[in-house]
Design a protein around this motif. Structure first.
Motif, PDB file in Angstrom:
ATOM      1  N   GLU A 295       0.828  -1.202   0.000  1.00 51.43           N
ATOM      2  CA  GLU A 295       0.000   0.000   0.000  1.00 51.43           C
ATOM      3  C   GLU A 295       0.867   1.259   0.000  1.00 51.43           C
ATOM      4  OE1 GLU A 295      -2.547  -0.434   3.358  1.00 51.43           O
ATOM      5  OE2 GLU A 295      -3.820  -1.969   2.408  1.00 51.43           O
ATOM      6  N   GLU A 296       2.003   1.216   0.714  1.00 51.58           N
ATOM      7  CA  GLU A 296       2.909   2.361   0.741  1.00 51.58           C
ATOM      8  C   GLU A 296       3.521   2.635  -0.622  1.00 51.58           C
ATOM      9  OE1 GLU A 296       4.461   1.980   5.396  1.00 51.58           O
ATOM     10  OE2 GLU A 296       5.740   1.359   3.727  1.00 51.58           O
ATOM     11  N   VAL A 297       3.709   1.580  -1.427  1.00 50.04           N
ATOM     12  CA  VAL A 297       4.296   1.770  -2.754  1.00 50.04           C
ATOM     13  C   VAL A 297       3.483   2.768  -3.567  1.00 50.04           C
ATOM     14  CG1 VAL A 297       4.761   0.649  -4.974  1.00 50.04           C
ATOM     15  CG2 VAL A 297       5.469  -0.456  -2.846  1.00 50.04           C
ATOM     16  N   GLY A 298       2.156   2.603  -3.546  1.00 50.28           N
ATOM     17  CA  GLY A 298       1.305   3.532  -4.275  1.00 50.28           C
ATOM     18  C   GLY A 298       1.389   4.939  -3.725  1.00 50.28           C
ATOM     19  N   HIS A 299       1.365   5.071  -2.392  1.00 51.81           N
ATOM     20  CA  HIS A 299       1.452   6.399  -1.778  1.00 51.81           C
ATOM     21  C   HIS A 299       2.773   7.080  -2.128  1.00 51.81           C
ATOM     22  CE1 HIS A 299      -2.188   5.601   0.323  1.00 51.81           C
ATOM     23  NE2 HIS A 299      -1.683   4.733   1.177  1.00 51.81           N
ATOM     24  N   ASN A 300       3.854   6.309  -2.174  1.00 49.49           N
ATOM     25  CA  ASN A 300       5.198   6.859  -2.354  1.00 49.49           C
ATOM     26  C   ASN A 300       5.594   7.053  -3.821  1.00 49.49           C
ATOM     27  OD1 ASN A 300       5.175   6.387   0.394  1.00 49.49           O
ATOM     28  ND2 ASN A 300       7.115   5.303   0.461  1.00 49.49           N
ATOM     29  N   ALA A 301       4.771   6.605  -4.751  1.00 48.89           N
ATOM     30  CA  ALA A 301       5.164   6.567  -6.161  1.00 48.89           C
ATOM     31  C   ALA A 301       5.309   7.956  -6.770  1.00 48.89           C
ATOM     32  CB  ALA A 301       4.150   5.753  -6.956  1.00 48.89           C
ATOM     33  N   ASP A 302       6.312   8.087  -7.602  1.00 48.10           N
ATOM     34  CA  ASP A 302       6.632   9.332  -8.308  1.00 48.10           C
ATOM     35  C   ASP A 302       6.104   9.211  -9.745  1.00 48.10           C
ATOM     36  OD1 ASP A 302       7.953  11.722  -9.120  1.00 48.10           O
ATOM     37  OD2 ASP A 302       9.669  10.546  -9.813  1.00 48.10           O
ATOM     38  N   PHE A 303       4.793   9.493  -9.943  1.00 54.19           N
ATOM     39  CA  PHE A 303       4.204   9.323 -11.268  1.00 54.19           C
ATOM     40  C   PHE A 303       3.897  10.649 -11.955  1.00 54.19           C
ATOM     41  CE2 PHE A 303       0.506   9.771  -8.581  1.00 54.19           C
ATOM     42  CZ  PHE A 303      -0.489  10.323  -9.373  1.00 54.19           C
ATOM     43  N   ARG A 304       4.156  11.769 -11.291  1.00 55.04           N
ATOM     44  CA  ARG A 304       3.984  13.073 -11.926  1.00 55.04           C
ATOM     45  C   ARG A 304       4.933  14.056 -11.266  1.00 55.04           C
ATOM     46  NH1 ARG A 304      -2.189  14.421  -9.750  1.00 55.04           N
ATOM     47  NH2 ARG A 304      -1.733  14.114  -7.535  1.00 55.04           N
ATOM     48  N   LYS A 305       5.425  15.004 -12.033  1.00 63.36           N
ATOM     49  CA  LYS A 305       6.475  15.895 -11.521  1.00 63.36           C
ATOM     50  C   LYS A 305       6.545  17.165 -12.358  1.00 63.36           C
ATOM     51  CE  LYS A 305       8.643  12.378 -12.735  1.00 63.36           C
ATOM     52  NZ  LYS A 305       9.559  11.244 -12.600  1.00 63.36           N
ATOM     53  N   PHE A 306       7.044  18.204 -11.737  1.00 64.23           N
ATOM     54  CA  PHE A 306       7.420  19.430 -12.442  1.00 64.23           C
ATOM     55  C   PHE A 306       8.937  19.409 -12.607  1.00 64.23           C
ATOM     56  CE2 PHE A 306       3.273  20.702 -10.849  1.00 64.23           C
ATOM     57  CZ  PHE A 306       2.758  21.398 -11.932  1.00 64.23           C
ATOM     58  N   ASP A 307       9.371  19.429 -13.867  1.00 66.66           N
ATOM     59  CA  ASP A 307      10.789  19.325 -14.206  1.00 66.66           C
ATOM     60  C   ASP A 307      11.051  20.289 -15.358  1.00 66.66           C
ATOM     61  OD1 ASP A 307      13.380  18.552 -14.818  1.00 66.66           O
ATOM     62  OD2 ASP A 307      12.783  16.674 -15.771  1.00 66.66           O
ATOM     63  N   ASP A 308      11.094  21.606 -15.026  1.00 67.40           N
ATOM     64  CA  ASP A 308      11.134  22.638 -16.063  1.00 67.40           C
ATOM     65  C   ASP A 308      10.021  22.395 -17.084  1.00 67.40           C
ATOM     66  OD1 ASP A 308      13.160  24.098 -14.960  1.00 67.40           O
ATOM     67  OD2 ASP A 308      14.748  23.108 -16.080  1.00 67.40           O
ATOM     68  N   GLY A 309       8.894  22.014 -16.585  1.00 68.03           N
ATOM     69  CA  GLY A 309       7.732  21.624 -17.356  1.00 68.03           C
ATOM     70  C   GLY A 309       6.929  20.660 -16.494  1.00 68.03           C
ATOM     71  N   LEU A 310       6.044  19.920 -17.109  1.00 67.13           N
ATOM     72  CA  LEU A 310       5.203  18.965 -16.401  1.00 67.13           C
ATOM     73  C   LEU A 310       5.323  17.609 -17.064  1.00 67.13           C
ATOM     74  CD1 LEU A 310       2.950  18.301 -14.302  1.00 67.13           C
ATOM     75  CD2 LEU A 310       1.284  19.104 -15.999  1.00 67.13           C
ATOM     76  N   LYS A 311       5.583  16.572 -16.261  1.00 63.77           N
ATOM     77  CA  LYS A 311       5.638  15.192 -16.751  1.00 63.77           C
ATOM     78  C   LYS A 311       4.673  14.351 -15.920  1.00 63.77           C
ATOM     79  CE  LYS A 311      10.492  15.302 -18.244  1.00 63.77           C
ATOM     80  NZ  LYS A 311      11.853  14.736 -18.020  1.00 63.77           N
ATOM     81  N   MET A 312       3.912  13.482 -16.597  1.00 66.09           N
ATOM     82  CA  MET A 312       2.942  12.655 -15.912  1.00 66.09           C
ATOM     83  C   MET A 312       2.850  11.288 -16.583  1.00 66.09           C
ATOM     84  SD  MET A 312      -0.061  15.568 -15.603  1.00 66.09           S
ATOM     85  CE  MET A 312      -0.934  14.933 -14.190  1.00 66.09           C
ATOM     86  N   THR A 313       2.703  10.241 -15.770  1.00 65.97           N
ATOM     87  CA  THR A 313       2.402   8.899 -16.249  1.00 65.97           C
ATOM     88  C   THR A 313       1.058   8.515 -15.652  1.00 65.97           C
ATOM     89  OG1 THR A 313       4.737   8.283 -16.410  1.00 65.97           O
ATOM     90  CG2 THR A 313       3.142   6.486 -16.315  1.00 65.97           C
ATOM     91  N   LEU A 314       0.022   8.439 -16.486  1.00 68.58           N
ATOM     92  CA  LEU A 314      -1.350   8.362 -16.013  1.00 68.58           C
ATOM     93  C   LEU A 314      -2.064   7.127 -16.554  1.00 68.58           C
ATOM     94  CD1 LEU A 314      -2.306  12.064 -16.814  1.00 68.58           C
ATOM     95  CD2 LEU A 314      -1.521  11.166 -14.601  1.00 68.58           C
ATOM     96  N   ASP A 315      -2.927   6.557 -15.723  1.00 68.91           N
ATOM     97  CA  ASP A 315      -3.847   5.507 -16.160  1.00 68.91           C
ATOM     98  C   ASP A 315      -5.159   6.196 -16.523  1.00 68.91           C
ATOM     99  OD1 ASP A 315      -5.408   3.307 -16.588  1.00 68.91           O
ATOM    100  OD2 ASP A 315      -4.931   2.305 -14.701  1.00 68.91           O
TER     101      ASP A 315
END
Length: 380
Positions: A295-315
């Motif tokens: 359950e913590e894996v989902g809470h801790n996951a880095d699936f979206r970020k601001f990196d001089d822009g916006l990056k997302m991995t979405l279902d």
């Protein structure tokens, strides 16, 4: 302590709501004498075509793992980009950071026949070139936080590295092993539950203000939230673990040291059989609870970020994808953004686990069939 010491980043506030990070006021300037490191894989497109994107992700995450271990797990800002990574360290850490980065470059070449570009440059040099580097700390869960970057400085350093203007020299010493303790690739891929795994890379258009880009970012984040979980690709109950794990060979290359790779594979088979049994039958072992960890894996996951822009991995389901595409097309037509998008059936995770018995484990999520790297190709 002064602002130039290691404590600068550690003392920044932790932001717990991702959409808040679209606000430029969340970001603080890094001190001029801090040092930014960047790395990316040469020919990642060809590696993806060969079916080696999990290997590409592992090498990208290895850059971060080596830096954290070189810093003795002290907090430092970093960002995972799929086929590379960026990070920043305080000035006293520069020598150790350069050694760790060079060691990963040699390791990638030796273990996988992959060339890793690498460069380091001070924040002051970035600002002298007309760019900035600002950072925020996003805390999706209690035990972890991830750096968010703005100002264009990391992107500029990457461009300079790719052009050959910046390059970390190789020191000519015999091959040295990077410390990649905690780097693992054991989880099964994450199948799309809603339709498709969508990888997005969004960059501001030339001359676009941070506030104008922030407005677009908020609209994209809102459009992705049809399921109420922001398009989170990791199930609430966590990912699946199978035996043997899909990343067994990769992990052997990460951890074999002086052993032959095949010997390390055998050792890992035994260890992973025990781990599989713990998860399969939900067996507690000391302070380790398989159910809590998953359950913590989902809470801790880095699936979206601001990196001089916006990056997302979405279902995403079809409706969410249409909403996102409509926002992106409208913003691109106005010259506010450039964007790339790549859809696939699965996501994958690469993990940094300093300890399995506390909640500080980190999980980098990307599309399993090219992800961020494929999406970034469409920016060109």
């Amino acid at each position: 302590m002064t602002q130039t010491t290691q404590s600068y980043y550690e003392n920044l506030p932790r932001v717990t709501e991702f959409e808040v990070l679209a606000d430029p006021a969340c970001y603080a300037p890094l001190p001029d004498d801090w040092v930014v490191g960047v790395a990316d894989i040469v020919g990642s497109t060809q590696e993806i075509a060969r079916g080696r994107y999990k290997t590409v992700n592992t090498v990208g995450a290895a850059v971060i793992s080596a830096q954290l271990n070189a810093a003795e797990l002290l907090r430092l800002p970093y960002v995972f980009g799929g086929d590379g990574a960026g990070f920043a360290v305080w000035p006293e850490q520069r020598g150790a950071a350069e050694n760790a980065l060079d060691a990963v470059r040699r390791w990638a070449r030796r273990e996988f026949d992959i060339e890793l570009r690498a460069a380091m440059v001070t924040v002051g040099e970035i600002r002298a070139a007309g760019h900035d580097i600002r950072v925020a700390r996003y805390a999706p869960a209690e035990g972890v936080d991830y750096a968010m970057f703005s100002g264009g400085g990391v992107a500029w350093a990457e461009d300079q590295m790719k052009s050959g203007a910046l390059r970390l020299p190789e020191d000519g010493m015999p091959d040295k092993e990077p410390d990649l303790s905690g780097l693992s690739c054991r989880w099964s891929n994450l199948e799309a539950k809603n339709g498709a795994i969508l990888s997005l890379v969004i960059k501001p258009g030339v001359g676009v203000s941070v506030r104008a880009f922030a407005k677009v970012s908020r609209s994209v984040i809102a459009a992705s939230d049809g399921s109420g979980r922001g398009g989170h690709p990791v199930p609430r109950q966590g990912p699946n673990f199978r035996f043997p794990p899909v990343g067994l060979s990769l992990e052997a290359h990460v951890s074999h040291g002086a052993r032959p790779v095949w010997v390390q594979k055998l050792a890992l088979l035994g260890a992973n059989l025990m781990i599989w049994a713990l998860f399969r039958f939900n067996i507690r072992l000391g302070n380790f609870s398989p159910q809590n960890y998953r359950e913590e894996v989902g809470h801790n996951a880095d699936f979206r970020k601001f990196d001089d822009g916006l990056k997302m991995t979405l279902d995403c389901d079809a409706e969410a994808q249409k909403r996102i595409e409509a926002v992106l097309r409208a913003a691109a037509d106005k010259g506010l953004i450039r964007y790339g998008m790549h859809a696939q059936d699965e996501a994958l995770m690469t993990c940094l686990v300093p300890s399995a018995t506390d909640n500080t484990h980190m999980h980098f999520v990307d599309g399993a069939a090219g992800g961020y790297a494929r999406a970034a190709e469409q920016l060109r």
